[in-house]
Design an enzyme around this catalytic site. Structure first.
Site, mmCIF file in Angstrom:
data_model
loop_
_atom_site.group_PDB
_atom_site.id
_atom_site.type_symbol
_atom_site.label_atom_id
_atom_site.label_comp_id
_atom_site.label_asym_id
_atom_site.label_seq_id
_atom_site.Cartn_x
_atom_site.Cartn_y
_atom_site.Cartn_z
ATOM 1 N N HIS A 20 0.840 -1.234 -0.109
ATOM 2 C CA HIS A 20 0.146 -0.060 -0.121
ATOM 3 C C HIS A 20 0.942 1.239 0.100
ATOM 4 O O HIS A 20 0.534 2.276 -0.059
ATOM 5 C CB HIS A 20 -1.154 0.192 1.049
ATOM 6 C CG HIS A 20 -0.620 0.464 2.477
ATOM 7 N ND1 HIS A 20 -0.339 -0.610 3.430
ATOM 8 C CD2 HIS A 20 -0.386 1.413 3.080
ATOM 9 C CE1 HIS A 20 0.145 -0.097 4.597
ATOM 10 N NE2 HIS A 20 0.095 1.195 4.421
ATOM 11 N N ASP B 44 1.244 -7.664 2.288
ATOM 12 C CA ASP B 44 1.389 -6.116 1.967
ATOM 13 C C ASP B 44 2.855 -5.828 1.899
ATOM 14 O O ASP B 44 3.522 -5.071 2.625
ATOM 15 C CB ASP B 44 0.648 -5.535 3.294
ATOM 16 C CG ASP B 44 0.366 -4.100 2.672
ATOM 17 O OD1 ASP B 44 0.801 -3.466 1.839
ATOM 18 O OD2 ASP B 44 -0.474 -3.568 3.531
ATOM 19 N N SER C 158 4.074 1.991 8.641
ATOM 20 C CA SER C 158 3.871 1.112 7.582
ATOM 21 C C SER C 158 5.368 0.922 6.842
ATOM 22 O O SER C 158 5.722 1.826 6.304
ATOM 23 C CB SER C 158 2.598 1.576 6.606
ATOM 24 O OG SER C 158 1.542 0.969 7.201
HETATM 25 N N1 ARG Z 1 -4.761 0.265 7.448
HETATM 26 C C1 ARG Z 1 -3.526 0.391 7.195
HETATM 27 C C2 ARG Z 1 -2.993 1.750 7.090
HETATM 28 O O1 ARG Z 1 -3.567 2.620 7.848
HETATM 29 C C3 ARG Z 1 -3.685 -0.016 5.573
HETATM 30 C C4 ARG Z 1 -4.303 0.917 4.745
HETATM 31 C C5 ARG Z 1 -4.192 0.388 3.156
HETATM 32 N N2 ARG Z 1 -5.096 -0.611 2.766
HETATM 33 C C6 ARG Z 1 -6.579 -0.383 2.522
HETATM 34 N N3 ARG Z 1 -7.411 -1.347 2.470
HETATM 35 N N4 ARG Z 1 -7.106 0.691 2.419
HETATM 36 O O2 ARG Z 1 -2.442 2.300 6.285
HETATM 37 N N1 ASP Z 2 -1.349 1.444 8.177
HETATM 38 C C1 ASP Z 2 -0.750 2.210 8.711
HETATM 39 C C2 ASP Z 2 0.199 3.081 7.690
HETATM 40 O O1 ASP Z 2 0.202 3.023 6.379
HETATM 41 C C3 ASP Z 2 -0.114 1.688 9.849
HETATM 42 C C4 ASP Z 2 -0.691 2.101 11.055
HETATM 43 O O2 ASP Z 2 -1.676 2.983 11.230
HETATM 44 O O3 ASP Z 2 -0.952 1.284 12.031
HETATM 45 O O4 ASP Z 2 1.319 3.743 8.117
#
Ligand code: ARG
Ligand code: ASP
Length: 706
Positions: A84, A220, A641
């Site tokens: 991502h 990921d 991330s």
């Molecule tokens: N929750 C993770 C973060 O905050 C991954 C986000 C990307 N994935 C998604 N399905 N939108 O960045």
């Molecule tokens: N998914 C998040 C990021 O993109 C990480 C988190 O919020 O724990 O940095």
């Protein structure tokens, strides 16, 4: 009994206490905590983590693209981050013929690696406490304005001095609300090429259904390579650039992980607010989050209803939908966590006790009530600001009108395009993924909410007039979407042919809307919002200092601010609800259980099914399966991330990518029972590279330790 009571009373005084494994620590100060790290299993020294005298772990970590973290995993500048985090780069190289998002991308030799225009990575060269230098010639009789000027002047001087004659850049960041200032010196590399990415059905497996959740099975990751000039220095993309030779790269442990193992996450968390007042937390959980969630629910439902009907629309809105859904889901977890933990009540209680303590300390007396009244003043402006972000700027056509306007210049009374080529690219890009039907449906519901919930004085006259002229939001939407030249691609792009005068654009309803809302925001919302916030920041500086004196037995750590931090803890599961316990590791079996060709988020590639059927997992298997993700209690945030997850010997065991839903309030309050970061097990990464992509040449570059 007496003694017991006394202990209880004393331990309550120090709330909010620092819980086990809470904290995001500054690398240069990690020596102060090294005993604690070692007690928890870490075997190396503070100098191995951060040093300015020798190569240390920090030299193998990059701030990736400004919002994520990445780490170096070979002596040829290979770096790994999340899928991502590489998403935009992967998308930018994708077309109908080469859909790297759908099918993945693997360079099979260096010549095949793909350069990226807008991607850079930066290494931290060093960091230093410069509080004294930043505040030089300041005294506390000066006004805030004078203080700011002094800080700006001193900071500019320091930065100029430390970067002189180098290829470095530097920033000075405030910590603890301006009680401390640190200098960060960076070396930024601009030639970063895409090396490999799995298909989204692996890299985004589980999609938004599984996002922020456990059990998780998302692969990921994506792989890039840093290039430098022949002297190993940063350079813009050039064919003659060569792979960067890092000072340090991580070796990888394929030995496997188990519950209780020491873990360390070393990366760039973006923003946390652990020392907020109860009032600010209750604004977040009781007012802001519920409204923002509702506004996003409306958008998500609208998007979904169109995406379900049409395959092309589904692809078009995939990334936008994921972005909207990401924070939407996080806020829900956050509000839930704040309630469950009783954060507001606990903070109120802490503030009450702080107040008693502050009674005969003039420096701190009144700081709580001062903050309290400022928050009362701020609330309507915060609320209007939230709506400006979530209900106005989120209308694609309005924001697009603003973008187009920023490319129009006034030349002797004529309105002309300032940079046609760039604007063309931007417009092409916009229309590629734009559905007027979705945007219009969202516009109707979002502006309906704006009208209903926002004070009349924050609603532009233009908007109110149009609403009454067209008998409501729907009538106005019909008018705007039928009459704006920007709605359709053919009409919109035609402005690029205009070389005489574009003044008629200012009568376009989308442009008028943009201008009306920008105007009211800059005149009636922003000035007060900024002014009150400045006063709040000033009081927080005092409150923060007071907290450090009041809770003198607590070890404080500065809120995240996109600077390099260390979190450490252990691999562990958690209990999200009564009678439920989540184990800390997931495996390939779980992917096969979820696999369903009929559900988009769970439809794995056919090749994956075959690889599974053959059960030939090679060195990456463990107990008859392949480990995929694991949980630990490291304190992380957005921006972490892609961060390396490091074992007690300093080897890479995983890539951090998310947190569990029940623990997303960790940006405001950390709960050791519920806060877990989610990492990708490095063995799954190697398994995909080797067995799925057959890109073994990459593995040969890495140092694997069994
Ligand atoms: N929750 C993770 C973060 O905050 C991954 C986000 C990307 N994935 C998604 N399905 N939108 O960045
Ligand atoms: N998914 C998040 C990021 O993109 C990480 C988190 O919020 O724990 O940095």
């Amino acid at each position: 009994m007496r003694k017991f009571l006394l202990i209880v009373a004393l331990s309550m005084v120090s709330f909010p206490t620092l819980h086990a494994d809470e904290g995001m620590w500054l690398p240069s100060l990690i020596k102060e905590r090294i005993q604690d790290l070692r007690k928890k299993g870490f075997r190396l020294s503070a100098e191995d983590i951060y040093s300015i005298n020798k190569a240390s772990m920090k030299d193998a970590i990059v701030h990736f693209g400004g919002g994520c973290t990445g780490e170096v995993i070979s002596d040829k500048g290979l770096i790994i981050t999340n899928h991502h985090c590489g998403f935009e780069s992967i998308q930018s190289h994708s077309s109908v013929e080469h859909d790297y998002l759908r099918d993945g991308f693997w360079a099979m030799k260096m010549e095949e690696e793909l350069p990226n225009d807008n991607l850079s990575v930066k290494f931290l060269v060093r960091m230093e406490d410069v509080t004294g230098k930043v505040l030089k010639s300041y005294n506390n009789k000066m006004t805030e304005e004078e203080r700011k000027m002094i800080i700006a002047r001193n900071s500019a001087g320091i930065i100029k001095e430390v970067t002189k004659g180098t290829t470095y850049d530097a920033t000075i960041e405030s910590l603890y609300y301006g009680n401390q200032y640190f200098l960060f010196v960076y070396e930024t590399f601009y030639d970063v090429r895409l090396v490999g990415a799995p298909p989204s059905s692996i890299g985004k497996f589980g999609g938004d259904t599984d996002n922020w959740m456990w059990p998780r099975h998302t692969g990921d990751f994506s792989i890039f390579r840093i290039y430098a000039d022949k002297d190993n220095k940063p350079a813009k993309y050039s064919e003659s650039n060569v792979p960067y030779k890092p000072k340090k790269h991580f070796s990888i442990s394929t030995k496997g992980v188990k519950e209780g193992d020491f873990t360390m996450v070393y990366g760039f968390p973006g923003r946390t607010q652990e020392y907020l007042m109860s009032k600010a937390v209750s604004y977040i959980s009781d007012i802001s989050n519920p409204h923002k969630i509702r506004l996003r629910t409306l958008r998500l439902e609208t998007q979904k209803s169109y995406m379900e009907k049409d395959q092309a629309v589904r692809i078009m809105y995939a990334s936008k939908n994921a972005n909207v859904a990401n924070a939407w889901k996080k806020w829900q977890g956050e509000a839930g966590g704040i309630k469950r933990l009783g954060i507001i009540e606990r903070k109120r209680d802490y503030e009450r006790r702080f107040n008693i303590w502050a009674e005969n300390r003039p420096e701190y007396r009144g700081v709580i009530s001062g903050l309290d009244s400022l928050y009362v003043l701020l609330e309507p402006y915060s609320f209007a600001n939230d709506y400006n972000n979530e209900a106005i700027k989120s209308n694609e056509i309005i924001t697009f009108a603003g973008t187009v306007l920023s490319y129009i210049k006034n030349e002797d009374g004529k309105f002309l395009i300032s940079n046609r080529d760039t604007l063309r690219v931007i417009m092409e890009d916009f229309y590629k993924d734009y559905s007027p039907a979705i945007d219009k449906a969202c516009f109707i519901s979002l502006l309906g909410e704006y009208r209903k919930n926002i004070e009349a004085k924050f609603q532009p006259g233009y908007f109110k007039a149009k609403i009454s002229e067209f008998g409501g939001t729907e009538g106005f939407a019909d008018y705007l979407f039928n009459n704006s030249i920007l709605v359709s691609k053919s009409a919109g792009m035609s402005i690029l042919e205009n070389t005489t005068d574009l003044s008629s654009l200012f009568k376009d309803p989308a442009v008028e809307m943009f201008l009306a809302f920008t105007d009211i925001y800059s005149k009636s919302i922003k000035p007060e919002y900024t002014r009150i916030n400045n006063e709040i920041t000033l009081l927080y500086r005092i409150y923060m200092k007071g907290q450090m004196e009041f809770s003198s037995d607590r070890t404080f750590y500065p809120d995240a601010n996109s600077t390099l931090r260390i979190a450490y803890g252990k691999i562990c599961g958690y209990s999200p609800a009564d009678a439920v316990y989540y184990k800390p590791s997931s495996t390939l079996e779980g992917i096969i259980e979820k696999d369903n060709p009929l559900i988009y988020d769970y439809n794995i590639p056919q090749k994956m099914r075959e690889v599974y059927k053959n059960q030939d997992f090679g060195p990456w298997g463990s107990n008859g399966s392949v480990p995929v993700c694991f949980l630990a209690d490291n304190h992380t945030s957005g921006g972490n991330s892609g961060s390396p997850v490091i074992n007690k010997k300093g080897e890479l065991i995983g890539i951090n990518f998310d947190r569990v839903w029940e623990g997303t309030m960790s940006d405001v309050a950390f709960d050791p029972e519920m806060c877990r970061n989610i990492s990708l097990d490095i063995r799954y990464v190697l398994f995909i590279i080797d067995r799925y992509a057959n890109a073994n040449w990459l593995i040969e570059e890495m140092d694997l330790n069994k």
